[in-house]
Design a protein around this motif. Structure first.
Motif, PDB file in Angstrom:
ATOM      1  N   GLY A  16     -40.401 -82.811   0.681  1.00 45.66           N
ATOM      2  CA  GLY A  16     -39.467 -81.605   0.472  1.00 45.66           C
ATOM      3  C   GLY A  16     -39.669 -80.157   0.913  1.00 45.66           C
ATOM      4  N   GLY A  17     -41.048 -79.842   0.821  1.00 43.89           N
ATOM      5  CA  GLY A  17     -41.546 -78.522   1.170  1.00 43.89           C
ATOM      6  C   GLY A  17     -43.009 -78.568   1.498  1.00 43.89           C
ATOM      7  N   GLY A  18     -43.671 -77.464   1.860  1.00 47.18           N
ATOM      8  CA  GLY A  18     -45.099 -77.254   1.983  1.00 47.18           C
ATOM      9  C   GLY A  18     -45.539 -78.196   2.751  1.00 47.18           C
ATOM     10  N   LEU A  19     -46.849 -78.831   2.536  1.00 44.69           N
ATOM     11  CA  LEU A  19     -47.578 -79.597   3.688  1.00 44.69           C
ATOM     12  C   LEU A  19     -46.579 -80.962   3.923  1.00 44.69           C
ATOM     13  CD1 LEU A  19     -50.971 -79.777   1.750  1.00 44.69           C
ATOM     14  CD2 LEU A  19     -50.744 -79.232   4.342  1.00 44.69           C
ATOM     15  N   GLY A  20     -45.867 -81.622   2.957  1.00 42.67           N
ATOM     16  CA  GLY A  20     -45.162 -82.642   3.381  1.00 42.67           C
ATOM     17  C   GLY A  20     -43.957 -82.421   4.480  1.00 42.67           C
ATOM     18  N   ARG A  21     -43.509 -81.281   4.271  1.00 41.92           N
ATOM     19  CA  ARG A  21     -42.346 -81.027   5.182  1.00 41.92           C
ATOM     20  C   ARG A  21     -43.079 -80.651   6.613  1.00 41.92           C
ATOM     21  NH1 ARG A  21     -41.563 -75.824   7.137  1.00 41.92           N
ATOM     22  NH2 ARG A  21     -39.430 -75.494   8.261  1.00 41.92           N
ATOM     23  N   ALA A  22     -44.172 -80.019   6.502  1.00 37.95           N
ATOM     24  CA  ALA A  22     -44.867 -79.610   7.907  1.00 37.95           C
ATOM     25  C   ALA A  22     -45.330 -81.076   8.527  1.00 37.95           C
ATOM     26  CB  ALA A  22     -46.008 -78.868   7.815  1.00 37.95           C
ATOM     27  N   HIS A  23     -45.825 -82.022   7.630  1.00 41.22           N
ATOM     28  CA  HIS A  23     -46.061 -83.296   8.200  1.00 41.22           C
ATOM     29  C   HIS A  23     -44.901 -84.185   8.678  1.00 41.22           C
ATOM     30  CE1 HIS A  23     -49.919 -82.472   6.160  1.00 41.22           C
ATOM     31  NE2 HIS A  23     -49.566 -83.037   5.330  1.00 41.22           N
ATOM     32  N   ALA A  24     -43.874 -84.064   8.094  1.00 40.53           N
ATOM     33  CA  ALA A  24     -42.452 -84.753   8.617  1.00 40.53           C
ATOM     34  C   ALA A  24     -41.890 -84.009   9.985  1.00 40.53           C
ATOM     35  CB  ALA A  24     -41.750 -84.788   7.504  1.00 40.53           C
ATOM     36  N   LEU A  25     -42.138 -82.785   9.836  1.00 39.72           N
ATOM     37  CA  LEU A  25     -41.288 -82.139  11.126  1.00 39.72           C
ATOM     38  C   LEU A  25     -42.407 -82.518  12.347  1.00 39.72           C
ATOM     39  CD1 LEU A  25     -40.640 -78.836   9.625  1.00 39.72           C
ATOM     40  CD2 LEU A  25     -38.992 -80.486  10.401  1.00 39.72           C
ATOM     41  N   ILE A  34     -38.634 -90.674  10.641  1.00 42.57           N
ATOM     42  CA  ILE A  34     -38.901 -90.202   9.268  1.00 42.57           C
ATOM     43  C   ILE A  34     -38.216 -90.678   7.886  1.00 42.57           C
ATOM     44  CG2 ILE A  34     -39.997 -88.360   7.977  1.00 42.57           C
ATOM     45  CD1 ILE A  34     -41.083 -88.736  10.632  1.00 42.57           C
ATOM     46  N   VAL A  35     -38.745 -91.158   7.018  1.00 38.57           N
ATOM     47  CA  VAL A  35     -38.103 -91.202   5.597  1.00 38.57           C
ATOM     48  C   VAL A  35     -38.824 -90.037   4.891  1.00 38.57           C
ATOM     49  CG1 VAL A  35     -38.085 -92.618   3.460  1.00 38.57           C
ATOM     50  CG2 VAL A  35     -37.972 -93.699   5.823  1.00 38.57           C
ATOM     51  N   VAL A  36     -37.897 -88.988   4.559  1.00 40.31           N
ATOM     52  CA  VAL A  36     -38.298 -87.767   3.960  1.00 40.31           C
ATOM     53  C   VAL A  36     -38.394 -88.056   2.385  1.00 40.31           C
ATOM     54  CG1 VAL A  36     -38.197 -85.292   3.749  1.00 40.31           C
ATOM     55  CG2 VAL A  36     -37.687 -86.541   5.867  1.00 40.31           C
ATOM     56  N   ASN A  37     -39.478 -88.468   1.745  1.00 40.00           N
ATOM     57  CA  ASN A  37     -39.532 -88.571   0.395  1.00 40.00           C
ATOM     58  C   ASN A  37     -39.724 -87.460  -0.655  1.00 40.00           C
ATOM     59  OD1 ASN A  37     -41.658 -89.175  -2.039  1.00 40.00           O
ATOM     60  ND2 ASN A  37     -39.845 -90.479  -2.201  1.00 40.00           N
ATOM     61  N   ASP A  38     -39.014 -87.245  -1.517  1.00 37.07           N
ATOM     62  CA  ASP A  38     -39.278 -85.854  -2.467  1.00 37.07           C
ATOM     63  C   ASP A  38     -38.413 -86.252  -3.624  1.00 37.07           C
ATOM     64  OD1 ASP A  38     -40.840 -83.058  -1.984  1.00 37.07           O
ATOM     65  OD2 ASP A  38     -39.671 -83.455  -3.809  1.00 37.07           O
ATOM     66  N   VAL A  39     -39.000 -86.226  -4.789  1.00 38.67           N
ATOM     67  CA  VAL A  39     -38.321 -86.588  -6.322  1.00 38.67           C
ATOM     68  C   VAL A  39     -37.995 -85.125  -6.476  1.00 38.67           C
ATOM     69  CG1 VAL A  39     -40.300 -86.282  -7.747  1.00 38.67           C
ATOM     70  CG2 VAL A  39     -38.661 -87.652  -8.255  1.00 38.67           C
ATOM     71  N   GLY A  40     -38.586 -84.100  -6.243  1.00 35.21           N
ATOM     72  CA  GLY A  40     -38.168 -82.697  -6.665  1.00 35.21           C
ATOM     73  C   GLY A  40     -37.045 -82.077  -5.954  1.00 35.21           C
ATOM     74  N   GLY A  42     -35.227 -80.939  -2.013  1.00 32.43           N
ATOM     75  CA  GLY A  42     -35.664 -80.620  -0.648  1.00 32.43           C
ATOM     76  C   GLY A  42     -35.697 -81.438   0.359  1.00 32.43           C
ATOM     77  N   ALA A  43     -35.587 -82.913   0.070  1.00 30.29           N
ATOM     78  CA  ALA A  43     -35.690 -83.751   1.398  1.00 30.29           C
ATOM     79  C   ALA A  43     -34.291 -83.695   2.069  1.00 30.29           C
ATOM     80  CB  ALA A  43     -35.731 -85.209   0.567  1.00 30.29           C
ATOM     81  N   GLY A  44     -33.242 -83.344   1.650  1.00 32.62           N
ATOM     82  CA  GLY A  44     -31.939 -83.324   2.485  1.00 32.62           C
ATOM     83  C   GLY A  44     -32.159 -82.024   3.630  1.00 32.62           C
ATOM     84  N   SER A  45     -32.921 -81.142   3.128  1.00 31.59           N
ATOM     85  CA  SER A  45     -32.733 -79.899   4.065  1.00 31.59           C
ATOM     86  C   SER A  45     -33.819 -80.231   5.245  1.00 31.59           C
ATOM     87  CB  SER A  45     -33.132 -78.575   3.245  1.00 31.59           C
ATOM     88  OG  SER A  45     -34.519 -78.641   2.687  1.00 31.59           O
ATOM     89  N   VAL A  46     -34.986 -81.012   4.922  1.00 27.85           N
ATOM     90  CA  VAL A  46     -35.841 -81.202   5.666  1.00 27.85           C
ATOM     91  C   VAL A  46     -35.323 -82.179   6.857  1.00 27.85           C
ATOM     92  CG1 VAL A  46     -38.150 -82.382   6.045  1.00 27.85           C
ATOM     93  CG2 VAL A  46     -37.711 -80.848   4.366  1.00 27.85           C
ATOM     94  N   VAL A  47     -34.498 -83.114   6.276  1.00 31.60           N
ATOM     95  CA  VAL A  47     -33.946 -84.345   7.222  1.00 31.60           C
ATOM     96  C   VAL A  47     -33.089 -83.405   8.174  1.00 31.60           C
ATOM     97  CG1 VAL A  47     -32.005 -85.936   7.109  1.00 31.60           C
ATOM     98  CG2 VAL A  47     -33.914 -86.080   5.799  1.00 31.60           C
ATOM     99  N   GLN A  48     -32.352 -82.459   7.769  1.00 38.67           N
ATOM    100  CA  GLN A  48     -31.165 -81.776   8.532  1.00 38.67           C
ATOM    101  C   GLN A  48     -31.975 -80.784   9.542  1.00 38.67           C
ATOM    102  OE1 GLN A  48     -28.057 -81.833   8.694  1.00 38.67           O
ATOM    103  NE2 GLN A  48     -28.190 -83.542   7.221  1.00 38.67           N
TER     104      GLN A  48
END
Length: 292
Positions: A16-25, A34-40, A42-48
Motif C-alpha cells: 500500500g505504500g513505500g517499498l511494496g508500492r514501488a515493487h508493485a509498480l 499484480i495482487v496488491v496486498n496491504d492490511v493497513g 492504500g492498496a486501492g490507490s496503488v491498484v488505480q
C-alpha cells in the motif's frame, strides 16, 4: 537485458505504500499482473495507479498472519489469473526497543508478521508453483538481521530467519524451477521515519530498490542470493565458512581462543552449497591432520 513479465501473476505484500508500492509498480511496468496486498490500507490507490498506467491489478486486504485468509487470497488469484508466479514477501512492522526493555509481545508480533507472514504466503503458493514447475519467491531480509542494529533484536531475528528459510527452499524448489532469493533494501519509508537524517533519506527512494525485485522475479533470476539494494547501488551479501583450524579430538577451549586469528582468517573462505558441506569440510580437515 529486457525483462518481460507479461502473463505472470505477482503478489506483493505490504504494497500500500513505500517499498511494496514501488515493487508493485515496477513489476506491473514490466507486464506482470499484480495482487496488491496491504492490511493497513492504500492498496486501492496503488491498484488505480497501475491501472491508469495500462496494467492489471487487484487490491487485497488479507492479514498475512492469518493462514486461512492467506489461502483464500491465493485461491482468488488462481481463480482470476490461473496461478501465482511471483511472490514478494514485503509486509512488515517495527517494535524497536533495546532487548532489556523489550516485551515479549513486541518480539512475537514482529516475528509473526515478518517471519510467519512470509511462511504463510510462501506455503500457500508452493504447491501450485511445484505443479506448474515455475516460481519466483522473494523474502525481504535486512541489514539489521545480516549485520545487527541496536534496538532491533526482534526485527533482526525475524529477518535473519528469512535467510535460513531461503537457504532451504532454494534447494527444495530448484528441481521445479522455483527460485528463492532475499532482498535487503535500504529505503526511506514510514518504517524509517526518524531513524536517519533527511539528506540521507532523500537518496534512498524506494523506487531505486525496485529494479532488484524485478531482476529477482525474472526468468533469469539467480537462486539463493541475498541482494542488497539502496540509492541505486546493488551488492550481494554472502555467508562464508573460513578454512579454520583443526585442533583434533583434544582441542581445548583455551586453544580455540589462542588460535582465534587462524580460525577467523578469511583467506580461502568459501560458500557452502548446503549445510552438509560444513560437516564434509570438518571431516576432511580432521582426516588431513591425521595423515599429515
Amino acid at each position: 537485458m529486457e525483462i518481460d513479465l507479461t502473463g505472470r501473476t505477482a503478489i506483493v505484500t505490504g504494497a500500500g505504500g513505500g517499498l511494496g508500492r514501488a515493487h508493485a509498480l515496477a513489476l506491473a511496468a514490466h507486464g506482470a499482473r499484480i495482487v496488491v496486498n496491504d492490511v493497513g490500507g492504500g492498496a486501492g490507490s496503488v491498484v488505480q495507479e497501475i491501472i491508469s498506467l495500462g496494467g492489471e491489478a487487484v487490491a487485497d486486504a488479507t492479514d498475512i498472519t492469518d493462514p486461512a485468509a492467506v489461502n483464500a487470497m491465493i485461491d482468488t488469484a488462481q481463480e482470476n489469473w490461473g496461478g501465482v508466479d511471483i511472490l514478494v514477501n514485503n509486509a512488515g512492522i517495527l517494535r524497536d526497543r533495546s532487548f532489556a526493555k523489550m516485551g515479549m509481545d513486541d518480539f512475537r508480533a514482529v516475528m509473526e508478521v515478518h517471519l510467519m507472514g512470509s511462511v504463510h504466503c510462501t506455503k500457500a503458493v508452493w504447491a501450485g508453483m511445484r505443479e506448474r514447475r515455475y516460481g519466483r519467491i522473494i523474502f525481504t531480509t535486512s541489514s539489521s538481521g545480516l549485520f545487527g542494529n541496536f534496538g532491533q533484536a526482534n526485527y533482526g531475528a525475524a529477518k535473519m530467519a528469512l535467510v535460513g528459510l531461503m537457504q532451504t527452499l532454494r534447494l527444495e524448489g530448484e528441481r521445479y524451477d522455483i527460485r528463492v532469493n532475499c532482498l535487503s533494501p535500504s529505503a526511506a519509508t514510514r518504517m524509517t521515519d526518524g531513524l536517519y537524517q533527511s539528506e540521507d533519506l532523500s537518496r534512498l527512494h524506494p523506487g531505486l530498490v525496485a529494479p532488484g525485485v524485478v531482476a529477482l522475479s525474472s526468468d533469469d533470476a539467480p537462486n539463493g542470493a541475498i541482494l542488497c539494494a539502496g540509492a541505486g547501488s546493488f551488492e550481494v551479501a554472502k555467508i562464508l565458512l573460513t578454512q579454520g583450524l583443526c585442533l583434533g579430538e583434544h582441542g581445548s577451549a583455551g586453544a580455540i581462543l589462542s588460535s582465534w586469528h587462524s580460525i577467523n582468517d578469511h583467506q580461502d573462505a568459501f560458500i557452502p552449497a548446503h549445510g552438509p558441506d560444513q560437516f564434509a569440510h570438518e571431516i576432511s580437515r580432521a582426516d588431513s591432520r591425521l595423515t599429515s
